[in-house]
Design an enzyme around this catalytic site. Structure first.
Site, PDB file in Angstrom:
ATOM      1  N   HIS A 149     -11.826   1.539  -2.684  1.00 25.15           N
ATOM      2  CA  HIS A 149     -11.522   1.514  -4.114  1.00 25.15           C
ATOM      3  C   HIS A 149     -12.444   2.464  -4.860  1.00 25.15           C
ATOM      4  O   HIS A 149     -13.538   2.808  -4.408  1.00 25.15           O
ATOM      5  CB  HIS A 149     -11.629   0.090  -4.677  1.00 25.15           C
ATOM      6  CG  HIS A 149     -13.008  -0.279  -5.157  1.00 25.15           C
ATOM      7  ND1 HIS A 149     -13.493   0.092  -6.393  1.00 25.15           N
ATOM      8  CD2 HIS A 149     -14.010  -0.982  -4.558  1.00 25.15           C
ATOM      9  CE1 HIS A 149     -14.720  -0.372  -6.546  1.00 25.15           C
ATOM     10  NE2 HIS A 149     -15.069  -1.023  -5.446  1.00 25.15           N
ATOM     11  N   CYS A 150     -11.967   2.925  -6.019  1.00 21.71           N
ATOM     12  CA  CYS A 150     -12.784   3.725  -6.929  1.00 21.71           C
ATOM     13  C   CYS A 150     -12.508   3.214  -8.343  1.00 21.71           C
ATOM     14  O   CYS A 150     -12.263   2.021  -8.528  1.00 21.71           O
ATOM     15  CB  CYS A 150     -12.509   5.211  -6.774  1.00 21.71           C
ATOM     16  SG  CYS A 150     -10.809   5.697  -7.158  1.00 21.71           S
TER      17      CYS A 150
END
Length: 312
Positions: free
Chosen positions: A269-270
């Site tokens: 994830h970012c």
């Protein structure tokens, strides 16, 4: 612009460096245009090794090879010092079998692939081809990325033909090699309709996972070590907001991941999902088969799962 003798000598040396030399945009591992990629696919099927020259790395080479061959486009294929042609000619020669003769390799026999068509899909195919000519068939093309394309047209030299459910499919040789076991269905749901294609030969892809689904998977799997969640943002962003149970992806952690079994479930994830998609694709390229990206990133997580996680 006329070739200088120095550049002519350089080009001739490159052409003579291997029996098969491809002047292309990019490299064999990473072609930088679709035409170059298409020739690489053909050569990868036919010969175990060949030399490529990246014309993007040297404008002199790019312009000079066009002048030397009197051919205006890239890629350009040379075999044993002789110019063969560009992408369209290479593909045509491959379809007809002529290219194997030029390369000095035996033409491989292609077994017609097994294709399954559901009753509903067959009905839609018949409706779509009702006005087709007597020589027309359903053309199925499968790219190296396993993108499937359908059309209606006549067979070409070298095509592989498959009869199923009273329908005639034609495939080029490379597509035929990627199609065994493929199945068609036609799905109508939620006001939308279209063909559903399942191809068991397709490599794994990055799964897009929503925040709610990820939360459920984390609750079920992280406690027993079956899922690994990695944060690809910067340390500064992680100080602002983080998902509990995630690990910051840095070079040391990357090396740890590369030591894991290739069927380990990995989720990245970012902030919004773009950077983590790139990270997920990298690990997919390293052989991992269960790789996911958090759709919408930590922003979506904050909105849908945990409003205590700050938004920024």
């Amino acid at each position: 612009m006329p070739l200088t003798e120095d550049l002519r000598t350089r080009l001739q040396a490159l052409i003579a460096a291997d029996e098969v030399v491809l002047f292309m945009k990019g490299t064999r591992a990473r072609p930088q245009c679709g035409f170059s990629a298409s020739v690489v696919q053909v050569l990868d099927e036919l010969v175990p090794s060949y030399r490529t020259v990246d014309v993007l790395a040297d404008p002199e080479i790019r312009d000079g090879i066009k002048e030397l061959s009197a051919w205006p486009t890239i890629p350009q294929l040379y075999v044993r010092g002789e110019f063969v042609g560009g992408a369209d000619i290479v593909r045509e020669m491959h379809g007809s079998g002529e290219l194997e003769g030029v390369l000095g390799v035996a033409r491989k026999e292609i077994t017609p692939p097994r294709i399954t068509v559901s009753a509903r899909a067959a009905e839609v195919f018949r409706e779509a081809t009702a006005d087709a000519g007597p020589d027309d068939a359903i053309r199925l093309s499968i790219s190296s990325r396993f993108e499937h394309d359908l059309g209606v047209e006549s067979a070409r030299p070298g095509d592989v033909q498959v009869e199923v459910a009273g329908l005639r499919f034609v495939l080029d040789r490379m597509s035929a090699g990627r199609a065994d076991g493929l199945s068609f269905d036609y799905v109508e749901q939620g006001g939308q309709a279209g063909f559903k294609i399942e191809n068991p030969n397709a490599p794994p892809t990055v799964q897009q996972i929503g925040p709610t689904e990820l939360a459920a998977r984390m609750a079920a799997q992280m406690a027993v070590g079956e899922l690994h969640l990695y944060d690809v943002r910067s340390p500064q962003e992680r100080e602002i907001a983080r998902i509990a149970g995630s690990t910051l992806l840095d070079p040391a952690v990357r090396d740890q991941i590369l030591g894991l079994p290739r069927d380990t479930p990995l989720v990245f994830h970012c902030h919004h999902g773009g950077r983590s998609q790139q990270a997920a694709e990298y690990f997919l390229d390293q052989g991992f088969t269960r790789v996911a990206n958090l759709r919408g990133g930590i922003e979506a997580w904050s909105v849908e799962v945990d409003p205590q996680v700050p938004r920024y």
